[in-house]
Design a protein around this motif. Sequence first.
Motif, PDB file in Angstrom:
ATOM      1  N   LEU A   3      51.741  23.436  65.608  1.00 11.36           N
ATOM      2  CA  LEU A   3      50.329  23.459  65.980  1.00 11.36           C
ATOM      3  C   LEU A   3      50.211  22.952  67.411  1.00 11.36           C
ATOM      4  O   LEU A   3      50.612  21.826  67.714  1.00 11.36           O
ATOM      5  N   ARG A   4      49.651  23.787  68.282  1.00  9.79           N
ATOM      6  CA  ARG A   4      49.493  23.420  69.693  1.00  9.79           C
ATOM      7  C   ARG A   4      48.034  23.047  69.938  1.00  9.79           C
ATOM      8  O   ARG A   4      47.148  23.883  69.782  1.00  9.79           O
ATOM      9  N   VAL A   5      47.817  21.799  70.331  1.00 15.21           N
ATOM     10  CA  VAL A   5      46.468  21.238  70.446  1.00 15.21           C
ATOM     11  C   VAL A   5      46.173  20.889  71.900  1.00 15.21           C
ATOM     12  O   VAL A   5      46.992  20.237  72.564  1.00 15.21           O
ATOM     13  N   LEU A   6      45.009  21.318  72.365  1.00 11.05           N
ATOM     14  CA  LEU A   6      44.495  20.840  73.651  1.00 11.05           C
ATOM     15  C   LEU A   6      43.382  19.839  73.342  1.00 11.05           C
ATOM     16  O   LEU A   6      42.324  20.221  72.839  1.00 11.05           O
ATOM     17  N   THR A   7      43.630  18.564  73.595  1.00  9.24           N
ATOM     18  CA  THR A   7      42.627  17.521  73.381  1.00  9.24           C
ATOM     19  C   THR A   7      41.806  17.372  74.648  1.00  9.24           C
ATOM     20  O   THR A   7      42.352  17.114  75.720  1.00  9.24           O
ATOM     21  N   LEU A   8      40.494  17.551  74.510  1.00 14.78           N
ATOM     22  CA  LEU A   8      39.570  17.445  75.635  1.00 14.78           C
ATOM     23  C   LEU A   8      38.685  16.237  75.417  1.00 14.78           C
ATOM     24  O   LEU A   8      37.995  16.129  74.397  1.00 14.78           O
ATOM     25  N   SER A   9      38.721  15.289  76.361  1.00 11.39           N
ATOM     26  CA  SER A   9      37.913  14.077  76.185  1.00 11.39           C
ATOM     27  C   SER A   9      37.576  13.439  77.520  1.00 11.39           C
ATOM     28  O   SER A   9      38.470  13.028  78.265  1.00 11.39           O
ATOM     29  N   THR A  10      36.281  13.335  77.809  1.00 13.48           N
ATOM     30  CA  THR A  10      35.845  12.557  78.971  1.00 13.48           C
ATOM     31  C   THR A  10      35.916  11.068  78.669  1.00 13.48           C
ATOM     32  O   THR A  10      35.707  10.242  79.560  1.00 13.48           O
ATOM     33  N   LEU A  11      36.203  10.731  77.424  1.00 12.89           N
ATOM     34  CA  LEU A  11      36.329   9.339  76.988  1.00 12.89           C
ATOM     35  C   LEU A  11      37.807   9.074  76.719  1.00 12.89           C
ATOM     36  O   LEU A  11      38.304   9.260  75.613  1.00 12.89           O
ATOM     37  N   VAL A  41      46.567  16.715  76.921  1.00  9.76           N
ATOM     38  CA  VAL A  41      45.259  16.080  77.055  1.00  9.76           C
ATOM     39  C   VAL A  41      44.619  16.525  78.368  1.00  9.76           C
ATOM     40  O   VAL A  41      45.275  16.519  79.421  1.00  9.76           O
ATOM     41  N   VAL A  42      43.360  16.898  78.289  1.00  9.63           N
ATOM     42  CA  VAL A  42      42.542  17.101  79.485  1.00  9.63           C
ATOM     43  C   VAL A  42      41.441  16.052  79.445  1.00  9.63           C
ATOM     44  O   VAL A  42      40.592  16.059  78.545  1.00  9.63           O
ATOM     45  N   ALA A  43      41.493  15.121  80.381  1.00 14.28           N
ATOM     46  CA  ALA A  43      40.554  13.995  80.437  1.00 14.28           C
ATOM     47  C   ALA A  43      39.748  14.088  81.733  1.00 14.28           C
ATOM     48  O   ALA A  43      40.084  13.441  82.731  1.00 14.28           O
ATOM     49  N   PRO A  44      38.685  14.879  81.743  1.00 14.98           N
ATOM     50  CA  PRO A  44      37.946  15.118  82.985  1.00 14.98           C
ATOM     51  C   PRO A  44      37.234  13.867  83.493  1.00 14.98           C
ATOM     52  O   PRO A  44      36.830  12.997  82.718  1.00 14.98           O
ATOM     53  N   ILE A  45      37.055  13.825  84.797  1.00 13.51           N
ATOM     54  CA  ILE A  45      36.391  12.699  85.456  1.00 13.51           C
ATOM     55  C   ILE A  45      35.195  13.238  86.231  1.00 13.51           C
ATOM     56  O   ILE A  45      35.350  14.070  87.131  1.00 13.51           O
ATOM     57  N   GLY A  46      34.003  12.772  85.851  1.00 14.76           N
ATOM     58  CA  GLY A  46      32.792  13.209  86.536  1.00 14.76           C
ATOM     59  C   GLY A  46      32.525  12.354  87.767  1.00 14.76           C
ATOM     60  O   GLY A  46      32.467  11.123  87.683  1.00 14.76           O
ATOM     61  N   LEU A  47      32.365  13.008  88.911  1.00 18.01           N
ATOM     62  CA  LEU A  47      32.107  12.303  90.176  1.00 18.01           C
ATOM     63  C   LEU A  47      30.893  12.917  90.863  1.00 18.01           C
ATOM     64  O   LEU A  47      30.750  14.148  90.880  1.00 18.01           O
ATOM     65  N   PRO A  48      30.025  12.091  91.448  1.00 19.89           N
ATOM     66  CA  PRO A  48      28.909  12.634  92.217  1.00 19.89           C
ATOM     67  C   PRO A  48      29.405  13.173  93.555  1.00 19.89           C
ATOM     68  O   PRO A  48      30.538  12.888  93.966  1.00 19.89           O
ATOM     69  N   ARG A  66      45.720  13.613  89.415  1.00 19.73           N
ATOM     70  CA  ARG A  66      45.129  14.747  88.705  1.00 19.73           C
ATOM     71  C   ARG A  66      45.993  15.198  87.527  1.00 19.73           C
ATOM     72  O   ARG A  66      45.520  15.953  86.669  1.00 19.73           O
ATOM     73  N   GLU A  67      47.220  14.735  87.489  1.00 21.04           N
ATOM     74  CA  GLU A  67      48.101  15.045  86.373  1.00 21.04           C
ATOM     75  C   GLU A  67      49.135  13.934  86.272  1.00 21.04           C
ATOM     76  O   GLU A  67      49.655  13.473  87.292  1.00 21.04           O
ATOM     77  N   GLU A  68      49.402  13.467  85.064  1.00 21.30           N
ATOM     78  CA  GLU A  68      50.365  12.388  84.893  1.00 21.30           C
ATOM     79  C   GLU A  68      50.838  12.334  83.444  1.00 21.30           C
ATOM     80  O   GLU A  68      50.263  12.970  82.557  1.00 21.30           O
ATOM     81  N   HIS A  69      51.877  11.556  83.213  1.00 17.94           N
ATOM     82  CA  HIS A  69      52.313  11.231  81.862  1.00 17.94           C
ATOM     83  C   HIS A  69      51.801   9.828  81.546  1.00 17.94           C
ATOM     84  O   HIS A  69      52.135   8.868  82.234  1.00 17.94           O
ATOM     85  N   TRP A  70      50.959   9.755  80.538  1.00 15.39           N
ATOM     86  CA  TRP A  70      50.289   8.520  80.160  1.00 15.39           C
ATOM     87  C   TRP A  70      50.748   8.132  78.754  1.00 15.39           C
ATOM     88  O   TRP A  70      50.414   8.787  77.784  1.00 15.39           O
ATOM     89  N   LYS A  71      51.575   7.095  78.672  1.00 15.56           N
ATOM     90  CA  LYS A  71      52.105   6.631  77.388  1.00 15.56           C
ATOM     91  C   LYS A  71      52.770   7.765  76.604  1.00 15.56           C
ATOM     92  O   LYS A  71      52.656   7.852  75.382  1.00 15.56           O
ATOM     93  N   GLY A  72      53.443   8.638  77.333  1.00 15.80           N
ATOM     94  CA  GLY A  72      54.154   9.737  76.700  1.00 15.80           C
ATOM     95  C   GLY A  72      53.332  10.996  76.538  1.00 15.80           C
ATOM     96  O   GLY A  72      53.876  12.034  76.125  1.00 15.80           O
ATOM     97  N   LEU A  73      52.038  10.952  76.839  1.00 22.50           N
ATOM     98  CA  LEU A  73      51.172  12.121  76.742  1.00 22.50           C
ATOM     99  C   LEU A  73      51.069  12.818  78.095  1.00 22.50           C
ATOM    100  O   LEU A  73      50.968  12.158  79.134  1.00 22.50           O
ATOM    101  N   HIS A  74      51.090  14.145  78.072  1.00 18.05           N
ATOM    102  CA  HIS A  74      50.883  14.932  79.287  1.00 18.05           C
ATOM    103  C   HIS A  74      49.373  15.043  79.501  1.00 18.05           C
ATOM    104  O   HIS A  74      48.675  15.714  78.737  1.00 18.05           O
ATOM    105  N   VAL A  75      48.868  14.366  80.536  1.00 15.51           N
ATOM    106  CA  VAL A  75      47.422  14.252  80.747  1.00 15.51           C
ATOM    107  C   VAL A  75      47.026  14.883  82.075  1.00 15.51           C
ATOM    108  O   VAL A  75      47.590  14.568  83.127  1.00 15.51           O
ATOM    109  N   HIS A  76      46.033  15.762  82.003  1.00 16.60           N
ATOM    110  CA  HIS A  76      45.389  16.314  83.199  1.00 16.60           C
ATOM    111  C   HIS A  76      44.067  15.573  83.410  1.00 16.60           C
ATOM    112  O   HIS A  76      43.334  15.325  82.453  1.00 16.60           O
ATOM    113  N   ARG A  77      43.760  15.248  84.673  1.00 14.21           N
ATOM    114  CA  ARG A  77      42.522  14.536  84.988  1.00 14.21           C
ATOM    115  C   ARG A  77      41.739  15.313  86.057  1.00 14.21           C
ATOM    116  O   ARG A  77      41.598  14.869  87.204  1.00 14.21           O
TER     117      ARG A  77
END
Length: 389
Positions: A3-11, A41-48, A66-77
Amino acid sequence: MMLRVLTLSTLFPDASRPNFGVFVERQTLGLAARPDVELRVVAPIGLPPFPFDRLPRYAPLVTLPREEHWKGLHVHRPRFANLPATAGRWHAPLLARALMPLLTRIRRDFAFDVIDAEFFFPDGPAAVALGQRLGVPVSIKARGADIHHWGTAPATARQLLAAANRADGLLAVSQAMADDMTELGMPRPTVHSTGIDRSRFGTLNRAAAKAQLGIQGPLVLSLGALIPRKGHAIVADAVASLPGVTLWIVGEGPERQRLEAQISAGPARDRIRLAGAVPHTDLPTLLAAADVMALASSSEGLANAWVEALASGTPIVIPDAGGAREVMTTPAAGHIVARTAAAFADAIAALLADPPSAEEVKATAARFSWDANRDALYAHLRGLVEAAA
């Protein structure tokens, strides 16, 4: 079958906000650890717009990778435009617009089967728009303020209702949250309870925890962001009326200055401490040391702070908000009271005078586990993928 999951969370936590959405992080780590799951993980950041993004509250976010490995997770920001003074009206469409190129690129080497949106706004409406364009099913989870505020605000309520009715699946942190969603006209969601790490919470007895922190006498803990909704001022007034009782308010936010003024002008300024933000790794000791955890929130879904306190053997005093009655299942758990300083003071005093045993308190949180949380989320997402196929 993978199962391939894209987790999207601004939190979601980052280097500048390590406690921000830590429960989303913990849930995601659990799901990603399954051998039959691949996850990004896609963890967007809202900026004015510039130059407002250089304001103190935003400046640390600008420099995040904008992209990093966070505690073993591949995270896009990725960044998206957060337009001031628009009441959130454009948050979701601007988020979807910013994410479409990124998700298209991600799919080239990670053909995700499902989008798991972990906060209802702006994540949910954006996820639905993206899922329909990419032909991928979408799940949205409701946690609290995302429904109670954005789901009723004039500028955004219709967006949330439309997203709920177009999503392939919905989750809610409590039965009470599910009830609130159906009252707004949303389909009935599946209840997906939070978890608790029993290797950390509930491992210290109160005397040992107090000794570690150098605390003597009764301690009350109020845990949450320093915002009006959390009601720290109510708990401060309550403890001020209880001689010999110490209060630590743990959290950070825009209410700090007002709370400082309230505390310094009151009779208990030597007994009330604004402890600031505390790493989540330090919370087990703090909660174990507290005799009572009191949180006067005006609204909640099902607060992780409630469950973590109970799992630590610490009874709670809370208003009848959100899933309060779903955790307050026995007298050992504490008291549900009116959202007033007098009611909180009476309940805290009663628990200090006749405390339940730590083991009885811990038993009230026995049904919460990260293993159950992980497996329920997997089954939910797998079901959406199979239904879409």
